[in-house]
Design an enzyme around this catalytic site. Structure first.
Site, PDB file in Angstrom:
ATOM      1  N   SER A 152     -69.810 -51.618  27.172  1.00 33.13           N
ATOM      2  CA  SER A 152     -71.135 -51.502  27.799  1.00 33.13           C
ATOM      3  C   SER A 152     -71.372 -52.652  28.764  1.00 33.13           C
ATOM      4  O   SER A 152     -71.989 -52.472  29.826  1.00 33.13           O
ATOM      5  CB  SER A 152     -72.232 -51.465  26.729  1.00 33.13           C
ATOM      6  OG  SER A 152     -72.124 -50.303  25.930  1.00 33.13           O
ATOM      7  N   GLU A 170     -71.501 -44.695  26.006  1.00 35.04           N
ATOM      8  CA  GLU A 170     -71.243 -44.069  24.690  1.00 35.04           C
ATOM      9  C   GLU A 170     -70.891 -42.591  24.848  1.00 35.04           C
ATOM     10  O   GLU A 170     -71.424 -41.713  24.163  1.00 35.04           O
ATOM     11  CB  GLU A 170     -72.459 -44.245  23.768  1.00 35.04           C
ATOM     12  CG  GLU A 170     -72.860 -45.691  23.521  1.00 35.04           C
ATOM     13  CD  GLU A 170     -71.849 -46.466  22.676  1.00 35.04           C
ATOM     14  OE1 GLU A 170     -70.840 -45.875  22.254  1.00 35.04           O
ATOM     15  OE2 GLU A 170     -72.074 -47.667  22.444  1.00 35.04           O
TER      16      GLU A 170
END
EC number: 2.7.1.21
Length: 204
Positions: free
Chosen positions: A22, A89
């Site tokens: 991320s 994700e």
């Protein structure tokens, strides 16, 4: 990495939990916005660990995101003047995300996907696996194994501090309370069946 000149391609950022996926997605998004490119960021609504409407890295960096329940909602909310679509994700999305990502890239969008490439069992995680095969660029990140200090490419699921069973559900949203990175040799999964043919595993 050297970018292709025609518009529209797929980038996949993958690795274990806590490997900086991320963080890398956020870095690429910020770099694009500095260049005055239009970026849309999406995340699965199921991932509300740190924020419902932001992608948040484990060290606290964040960028605004649109939470969606299903992959097709990305297309429904995509603006055709968008230069870059980032999806965090990606492993939590249904397999329609494969077609969505391919469609966007074919229509001139740079698509950045970040996600786990292996599940807690140490097995390939769809749809990340297919997206890696389709992508023009794949970046595989590693964390550090807290047990031995080696590079960690796997994700250890812990239930009350003990390794999870192979037969537990694949998806369980969590952070440091349920997961930690591990190397191949320190990664543990109870009740994991052998992948060898019976003749090989029996030594015959």
């Amino acid at each position: 990495m050297q970018m292709i000149h025609k518009e529209g391609w797929i980038e996949v950022i993958c690795g274990s939990m806590f490997s900086g996926k991320s963080e890398e997605l956020i870095r690429r998004v910020r770099r694009a916005t500095y260049g005055r490119l239009k970026v849309q960021v999406f995340k699965p609504a199921i991932d509300n660990r740190y924020s419902e409407q932001e992608v948040v890295s484990h060290n606290g960096n964040k960028v605004c995101a649109i939470p969606v329940e299903r992959a097709m909602s990305i297309l429904e909310q995509w603006s055709e003047d968008t230069d870059i679509v980032a999806i965090d994700e990606v492993q939590f999305f249904d397999e329609d995300v494969i077609g969505v990502v391919d469609y966007l890239a074919d229509h001139g969008v740079r698509v950045i996907c970040a996600g786990l490439d292996q599940d807690f069992r140490g097995e390939p995680f769809e749809p990340t696996r297919t997206l890696m095969a389709m992508a023009e660029y794949v970046t595989k990140l590693q964390a550090i194994c807290p047990v031995c200090g080696s590079p960690a490419s796997r994700t250890q699921r812990l239930i009350d501090g003990k390794p999870a069973s192979y037969h537990d559900p694949i998806i369980l949203v969590g952070a440091a309370e349920a997961y930690e990175p591990r190397c191949r040799h320190c990664h543990q999964v109870t009740n994991k069946p052998s992948k060898l043919p019976e003749t090989a595993s029996s030594g015959e």
